[in-house]
Design an enzyme around this catalytic site. Structure first.
Site, mmCIF file in Angstrom:
data_model
loop_
_atom_site.group_PDB
_atom_site.id
_atom_site.type_symbol
_atom_site.label_atom_id
_atom_site.label_comp_id
_atom_site.label_asym_id
_atom_site.label_seq_id
_atom_site.Cartn_x
_atom_site.Cartn_y
_atom_site.Cartn_z
ATOM 1 N N TYR A 136 91.843 -20.592 41.881
ATOM 2 C CA TYR A 136 92.181 -21.146 43.201
ATOM 3 C C TYR A 136 91.649 -20.305 44.377
ATOM 4 C CZ TYR A 136 94.736 -25.058 41.309
ATOM 5 O OH TYR A 136 95.048 -26.238 40.674
ATOM 6 N N GLU A 148 100.566 -27.453 36.836
ATOM 7 C CA GLU A 148 99.615 -27.201 35.736
ATOM 8 C C GLU A 148 100.236 -26.275 34.685
ATOM 9 O OE1 GLU A 148 96.081 -26.144 38.001
ATOM 10 O OE2 GLU A 148 96.097 -28.158 38.888
ATOM 11 N N TYR A 159 94.041 -39.283 28.192
ATOM 12 C CA TYR A 159 92.642 -38.995 27.854
ATOM 13 C C TYR A 159 92.516 -37.554 27.376
ATOM 14 C CZ TYR A 159 92.988 -37.011 32.578
ATOM 15 O OH TYR A 159 93.388 -36.294 33.684
ATOM 16 N N GLN A 207 85.823 -36.768 30.567
ATOM 17 C CA GLN A 207 87.087 -37.273 30.042
ATOM 18 C C GLN A 207 86.862 -38.612 29.326
ATOM 19 O OE1 GLN A 207 86.836 -36.149 33.443
ATOM 20 N NE2 GLN A 207 87.434 -34.208 32.546
ATOM 21 N N GLY A 266 86.396 -50.106 30.711
ATOM 22 C CA GLY A 266 87.755 -49.920 31.256
ATOM 23 C C GLY A 266 88.836 -50.522 30.368
ATOM 24 N N THR A 311 89.581 -49.430 27.479
ATOM 25 C CA THR A 311 90.170 -48.421 26.573
ATOM 26 C C THR A 311 91.661 -48.165 26.840
ATOM 27 O OG1 THR A 311 89.129 -46.658 27.882
ATOM 28 C CG2 THR A 311 88.032 -47.268 25.825
ATOM 29 N N PRO A 312 92.098 -47.912 28.088
ATOM 30 C CA PRO A 312 93.546 -47.705 28.259
ATOM 31 C C PRO A 312 94.353 -48.960 27.932
ATOM 32 C CG PRO A 312 92.398 -47.511 30.391
ATOM 33 C CD PRO A 312 91.359 -47.670 29.327
ATOM 34 N N PHE A 366 87.498 -43.882 36.226
ATOM 35 C CA PHE A 366 86.653 -43.158 35.284
ATOM 36 C C PHE A 366 85.662 -42.261 36.048
ATOM 37 C CE2 PHE A 366 86.910 -45.964 31.185
ATOM 38 C CZ PHE A 366 88.266 -45.744 31.132
ATOM 39 N N GLY A 367 86.154 -41.491 36.997
ATOM 40 C CA GLY A 367 85.274 -40.599 37.759
ATOM 41 C C GLY A 367 86.110 -39.904 38.810
#
Ligand code: FAD
Length: 404
Positions: free
Chosen positions: A110, A152, A201, A217, A280, A282-283, A390-391
């Protein structure tokens, strides 16, 4: 959006910083397209390993999307805490934290981002950036960074192992549609695996022919064997990672992260509408599998759009799942002539979607923007529409319906 439990003890923006951020946020937001490339350029000149070890995507850096998303997220955070001093933008922070953990980002990175982001802002604004304004933006940066670090750490601690990436072997490979491969992996050793939630993912990390590593991913699709990970990867012949991943033969090894991602099914029993275009899906297949496994009685509508029948990934798998659900409706569109229910453009605003439905979208950014607008136009509240991008998350940051 209230403050989550984890954030209740977090400090808020100081009274001295508030007017300075208020006065400069619009200017910085406007200057982002100039600030963002400077920020990445100086960071990667000083820290080339961030790209070479695959923490940052080289393609997203080159297209300019990632720097804009990252710098934009700090401004979005600032805007939220100005408008809603009692809360943090939980949805934004959660998405970022999940992506970060899938890449192995740690607290020590960071300060690097701080140095180069604030350096680029200083460089761009010149004398207009007084020491007081710089200090106010440093404060905002660390409010956001500390919140992310906390989230995180929590996400890392929930994993079944302490490794960012584990070695997996490709055990099966088959083409599901033109240029899209279903790849099944098994762990190369006995490291415990975290159970994935449908819709999550993994990051896959590969070494490119020139020697550097890159990560991308991919959504996890259903498996019968819990010691497997299965992905459907669409080859992007202009891309860096998908051609490498899809060229691998059975027996090859790759590095896979633990599962992350927060676009998952909620406990809602409202009618569920799953709308996808192309890869798209896939999920959506992961969600349908979960509903089948639960014996769900939920009313489910799945709409999909593909360019052609030949380019329709996981079509048979999706149909088989739909057939196992008692209350499911399935319709599909293709651009090219074929066996779909409809040929040509889909107008999802005209499909009679229930105003109380929970909607999930996944596909190209343009497809999702158009579909979301059509649904909102048809009376579905924006907050009931969830989507996976997806990005880099550019759209979310500029989406008026998501309140910051
Ligand atoms: P990249 O190298 O990332 O390139 C992407 C594009 O950038 C290229 O087409 C090219 O047009 C452009 N580009 C690259 N280099 C340059 C350059 N030098 N200059 C200008 N433009 C350039 N994908 C799937 O197939 N299946 C999934 O299930 C899936 N799930 C995902 C889930 C999530 C949460 C996310 C974030 C992404 C998912 N993706 C999925 C997308 C995937 O992660 C990759 O983005 C995709 O495979 C493309 O990666 P790539 O490395 O092949 O292309």
């Amino acid at each position: 959006m209230g403050r989550s439990r984890a954030q209740e003890e977090e400090p808020m923006l100081s009274e001295s910083a508030r007017p300075l951020i208020e006065a400069t946020a619009p200017v910085i937001a406007e200057r982002l397209p100039d600030i963002a490339p400077k920020f990445y350029q100086s960071m990667f000149e000083a820290e080339p390993q961030l790209i070479e070890e695959g923490i940052f995507s080289r393609a997203n850096q080159r297209t300019g999307e990632q720097p804009l998303a990252l710098a934009g997220s700090v401004v979005a955070f600032a805007t939220h805490i100005l408008n809603h001093p009692e809360s943090y933008p939980d949805e934004l922070l959660s998405r970022v934290a999940h992506k970060h953990t899938s890449l192995g980002i740690v607290e020590g990175q960071y300060p690097i981002v701080e140095k180069h982001l604030l350096g680029a802002i200083a460089d761009d604004l010149g004398d207009a950036l007084t020491p007081e304004i710089a200090a106010a933006w440093t404060e905002v940066y660390w409010l956001m960074a500390d919140a992310l670090i906390k989230l995180e750490k929590g996400l890392y601690s929930e994993q079944a192992n302490d490794n960012v990436f584990n070695e997996f072997t490709l055990v099966d490979k088959r083409e599901t549609s033109e240029g899209t491969y279903v790849l099944t992996y098994e762990p190369a050793d006995d490291t415990p695996m975290t159970d994935a939630v449908a819709g999550q993912y993994v990051s896959i990390k590969v070494r490119l022919p020139e020697g550097i590593e890159q990560s991308r991913q991919f959504t996890l699709i259903p498996v019968d064997n819990p010691r497997q990970r299965r992905l459907a990867v669409k080859q992007d012949m202009d891309g860096e990672v998908s051609p490498v991943v899809t060229a691998m033969e059975v027996g090859s090894t790759v590095k896979l992260s633990n599962p992350y991602g927060d676009v998952v099914l909620t406990g809602s029993t409202a009618p569920l509408v799953l709308i996808s275009s192309g890869i798209g899906v896939t999920p959506m297949v992961a969600f349908l599998d979960r509903l089948v496994a639960e014996g769900s009685q939920r009313q489910v509508t799945a709409f999909r759009v593909d360019s052609s029948d030949a380019a329709a990934p996981l079509l048979e798998e999706q149909k088989a799942l739909i057939e196992k659900l008692p209350e499911a409706r399935f319709e599909r569109w293709t651009v090219e002539e074929g066996e779909a229910d409809h040929i040509g453009r889909a107008d999802f605003g005209a499909q009679g979607v229930d105003a109380g439905a929970e909607v999930y979208l996944c596909g190209s950014l343009d497809f999702m923007k158009e579909t979301r607008s059509a649904l909102i136009g048809a009376g579905i509240p924006g907050k009931q529409i969830r989507y996976e991008i997806f990005g880099p998350d550019l759209w979310m940051l500029h989406d008026d319906a998501v309140e910051y």
